[in-house]
Design a protein around this motif. Structure first.
Motif, short mmCIF file in Angstrom:
data_model
loop_
_atom_site.label_atom_id
_atom_site.label_comp_id
_atom_site.label_asym_id
_atom_site.label_seq_id
_atom_site.Cartn_x
_atom_site.Cartn_y
_atom_site.Cartn_z
N GLY A 40 0.81 -1.20 0.00
CA GLY A 40 0.00 0.00 0.00
C GLY A 40 0.85 1.26 0.00
O GLY A 40 1.99 1.28 0.47
N TYR A 41 0.28 2.34 -0.54
CA TYR A 41 1.03 3.58 -0.75
C TYR A 41 0.13 4.77 -0.45
O TYR A 41 -1.00 4.86 -0.96
CB TYR A 41 1.51 3.63 -2.20
CG TYR A 41 2.20 4.89 -2.64
CD1 TYR A 41 3.41 5.27 -2.09
CD2 TYR A 41 1.65 5.68 -3.65
CE1 TYR A 41 4.07 6.41 -2.52
CE2 TYR A 41 2.30 6.83 -4.09
CZ TYR A 41 3.52 7.19 -3.52
OH TYR A 41 4.15 8.32 -3.96
N LEU A 42 0.63 5.68 0.38
CA LEU A 42 -0.12 6.89 0.72
C LEU A 42 0.39 8.11 -0.03
O LEU A 42 -0.32 9.11 -0.15
CB LEU A 42 -0.02 7.16 2.23
CG LEU A 42 -0.49 6.05 3.17
CD1 LEU A 42 -0.28 6.46 4.63
CD2 LEU A 42 -1.96 5.72 2.92
N GLY A 43 1.63 8.05 -0.52
CA GLY A 43 2.21 9.22 -1.16
C GLY A 43 2.53 10.31 -0.16
O GLY A 43 2.51 11.50 -0.50
N LEU A 44 2.85 9.92 1.07
CA LEU A 44 3.12 10.88 2.14
C LEU A 44 4.44 10.55 2.82
O LEU A 44 4.76 9.38 3.05
CB LEU A 44 2.01 10.83 3.20
CG LEU A 44 0.58 11.10 2.72
CD1 LEU A 44 -0.40 10.84 3.86
CD2 LEU A 44 0.45 12.55 2.22
N GLY A 45 5.19 11.60 3.16
CA GLY A 45 6.33 11.44 4.05
C GLY A 45 5.88 11.76 5.46
O GLY A 45 5.35 12.86 5.71
N LEU A 46 6.01 10.84 6.38
CA LEU A 46 5.44 10.98 7.72
C LEU A 46 6.53 10.96 8.79
O LEU A 46 7.55 10.29 8.64
CB LEU A 46 4.44 9.85 7.98
CG LEU A 46 3.27 9.72 7.01
CD1 LEU A 46 2.45 8.48 7.32
CD2 LEU A 46 2.39 10.97 7.06
N HIS A 47 6.26 11.68 9.87
CA HIS A 47 7.19 11.71 11.00
C HIS A 47 6.38 11.66 12.30
O HIS A 47 5.42 12.43 12.45
CB HIS A 47 8.04 12.98 10.98
CG HIS A 47 9.08 13.03 12.05
ND1 HIS A 47 10.25 12.29 11.99
CD2 HIS A 47 9.13 13.71 13.23
CE1 HIS A 47 10.97 12.52 13.06
NE2 HIS A 47 10.31 13.36 13.84
N PRO A 48 6.72 10.77 13.24
CA PRO A 48 5.95 10.67 14.48
C PRO A 48 6.16 11.90 15.38
O PRO A 48 7.27 12.44 15.46
CB PRO A 48 6.50 9.40 15.13
CG PRO A 48 7.89 9.26 14.58
CD PRO A 48 7.82 9.79 13.17
N ILE A 49 5.09 12.33 16.03
CA ILE A 49 5.19 13.45 16.96
C ILE A 49 4.32 13.18 18.19
O ILE A 49 3.44 12.31 18.17
CB ILE A 49 4.73 14.78 16.32
CG1 ILE A 49 3.24 14.71 15.94
CG2 ILE A 49 5.58 15.13 15.11
CD1 ILE A 49 2.67 16.06 15.55
N SER A 50 4.58 13.93 19.26
CA SER A 50 3.74 13.89 20.45
C SER A 50 2.74 15.05 20.38
O SER A 50 3.10 16.17 20.01
CB SER A 50 4.59 14.02 21.72
OG SER A 50 5.49 12.94 21.83
N LEU A 51 1.49 14.78 20.73
CA LEU A 51 0.44 15.79 20.67
C LEU A 51 0.35 16.55 21.99
O LEU A 51 0.71 16.00 23.05
CB LEU A 51 -0.90 15.12 20.35
CG LEU A 51 -0.95 14.32 19.04
CD1 LEU A 51 -2.29 13.61 18.90
CD2 LEU A 51 -0.70 15.23 17.85
N PRO A 52 -0.13 17.78 21.96
CA PRO A 52 -0.23 18.57 23.19
C PRO A 52 -1.08 17.91 24.27
O PRO A 52 -0.84 18.12 25.47
CB PRO A 52 -0.87 19.89 22.71
CG PRO A 52 -0.51 19.98 21.27
CD PRO A 52 -0.50 18.58 20.77
N ASP A 53 -2.06 17.10 23.87
CA ASP A 53 -2.93 16.46 24.86
C ASP A 53 -2.33 15.17 25.42
O ASP A 53 -2.99 14.44 26.17
CB ASP A 53 -4.31 16.17 24.25
CG ASP A 53 -4.23 15.25 23.02
OD1 ASP A 53 -3.14 14.73 22.73
OD2 ASP A 53 -5.27 15.07 22.36
N VAL A 66 -1.38 17.08 10.69
CA VAL A 66 -1.04 16.03 11.65
C VAL A 66 -2.16 15.00 11.65
O VAL A 66 -3.33 15.33 11.88
CB VAL A 66 -0.85 16.59 13.06
CG1 VAL A 66 -0.60 15.46 14.06
CG2 VAL A 66 0.31 17.58 13.09
N ILE A 67 -1.82 13.75 11.33
CA ILE A 67 -2.81 12.67 11.36
C ILE A 67 -2.87 12.13 12.78
O ILE A 67 -1.87 11.66 13.33
CB ILE A 67 -2.42 11.54 10.38
CG1 ILE A 67 -2.28 12.09 8.96
CG2 ILE A 67 -3.48 10.43 10.40
CD1 ILE A 67 -1.78 11.05 7.94
N THR A 68 -4.05 12.21 13.37
CA THR A 68 -4.22 11.78 14.77
C THR A 68 -5.02 10.50 14.90
O THR A 68 -5.01 9.86 15.96
CB THR A 68 -4.92 12.88 15.58
OG1 THR A 68 -6.21 13.16 14.98
CG2 THR A 68 -4.09 14.16 15.58
N GLY A 69 -5.74 10.11 13.82
CA GLY A 69 -6.56 8.91 13.88
C GLY A 69 -6.59 8.19 12.56
O GLY A 69 -6.48 8.81 11.49
#
Length: 293
Positions: A203-216, A242-245
């Motif tokens: 599968g392919y999203l065509g996105l470069g992603l990086h993990p982050i911590s959310l303020p909550d 930011v993808i959260t879900g």
């Protein structure tokens, strides 16, 4: 049990184990690639299955055959997500007979590889036998089988045989050097696709992603880049979102997203929860097939 009976039992067990190794040895080869040594087994005439992670990324590959000779090998295809690679050789070899017996924790097994064309064996047990699972790279593995034995590096890619003499998969190293089995069902499915296409679709999203911590206190992945012709761009995703879900689930790790992008994800619609400039959005994206490198 008498003192006289004990040696007879041990001698009998030793003979049975040697016989198990001898039965599969004609199908095994030693695989040599630059800076790497592993094992493999004949899947079909002229086709050898080995552990993908044990192959170098480039350079010539050769195999040491059971008769002591050496033959050149060419890569037909490789799939890092299931740790399966398929090689082609011109030598005539005896294909292994693979089966899928019922396995239970505690059962005796022998892992058999090849070193310089000679059998390399290790005795152990089935430490764990469980249901299908996904590898860290998103590959679908038909059963989770972990072995309790010590495996030499050059035996990776060899066969695992149960007490009845049934070869039920390929032995590989998993995370933290656990010894795992890629079972027969996975080998047959993946090797057949590699023989035809040389690769396994992902599968392919065509996105470069990086993990982050959310303020909550939660976690998500930030979009660092968007391929112009990819599914992410078609869905209207932007750099900095930011993808959260993911399909109603919170995103625990980037690896969890990658694991959801197996071959069965192609064409599937995914519901994404986004945070863009402080606002929460819902977006649907259709997963595409990853382009060939």
């Amino acid at each position: 049990m008498s003192a006289a009976a004990t040696p007879s039992l041990l001698v009998g067990l030793s003979a049975e184990l040697s016989d198990l190794v001898g039965r599969v040895a004609p199908s095994l080869v030693a695989v040599r690639s630059p800076r790497s040594r592993a094992s493999g087994f004949t899947w079909q005439p002229h086709l050898i299955v080995t552990a993908e992670e044990a192959l170098a990324d480039d350079g010539e590959i050769s195999v040491d055959l059971p008769d002591g000779s050496t033959a050149a090998a060419a890569i037909v295809g490789r799939d890092p997500s299931t740790d399966i690679a398929l090689l082609r050789v011109e030598a005539a070899l005896q294909p292994a007979t693979l089966s899928a017996p019922a396995l239970a924790a505690g059962g005796l097994v022998v892992a058999v590889g090849s070193a310089q064309g000679q059998p390399l064996a290790a005795l152990g047990t089935v430490a764990q036998s469980g249901p299908a699972w996904r590898s860290l790279r998103g590959g679908s593995i038909d059963a989770r089988i972990e072995l309790g034995l010590t495996l030499r590096r050059e035996a990776e890619g060899g066969l695992v045989v149960d007490a009845n003499g049934h070869a039920f998969g390929m032995v590989v190293f998993g995370p933290s050097r656990r010894v795992l089995v890629i079972p027969t069902g996975t080998i047959e499915r993946v090797a057949a696709m590699l023989r035809i296409d040389g690769r396994i679709a992902r599968g392919y999203l065509g996105l470069g992603l990086h993990p982050i911590s959310l303020p909550d206190g939660g976690t998500g992945v930030m979009i660092m880049s968007v391929a112009a012709d990819g599914p992410g761009a078609a869905a209207g995703l932007l750099q900095g979102d930011v993808i959260t879900g993911w399909n109603g689930r919170s995103i625990e790790t980037l690896r969890a997203v990658q694991q959801d992008l197996g071959s069965d994800s192609i064409g599937r619609t995914v519901a994404l929860s986004l945070r863009r400039a402080g606002a929460d959005l819902q977006v649907t994206l259709t997963v595409a097939e990853r382009p060939s490198p």
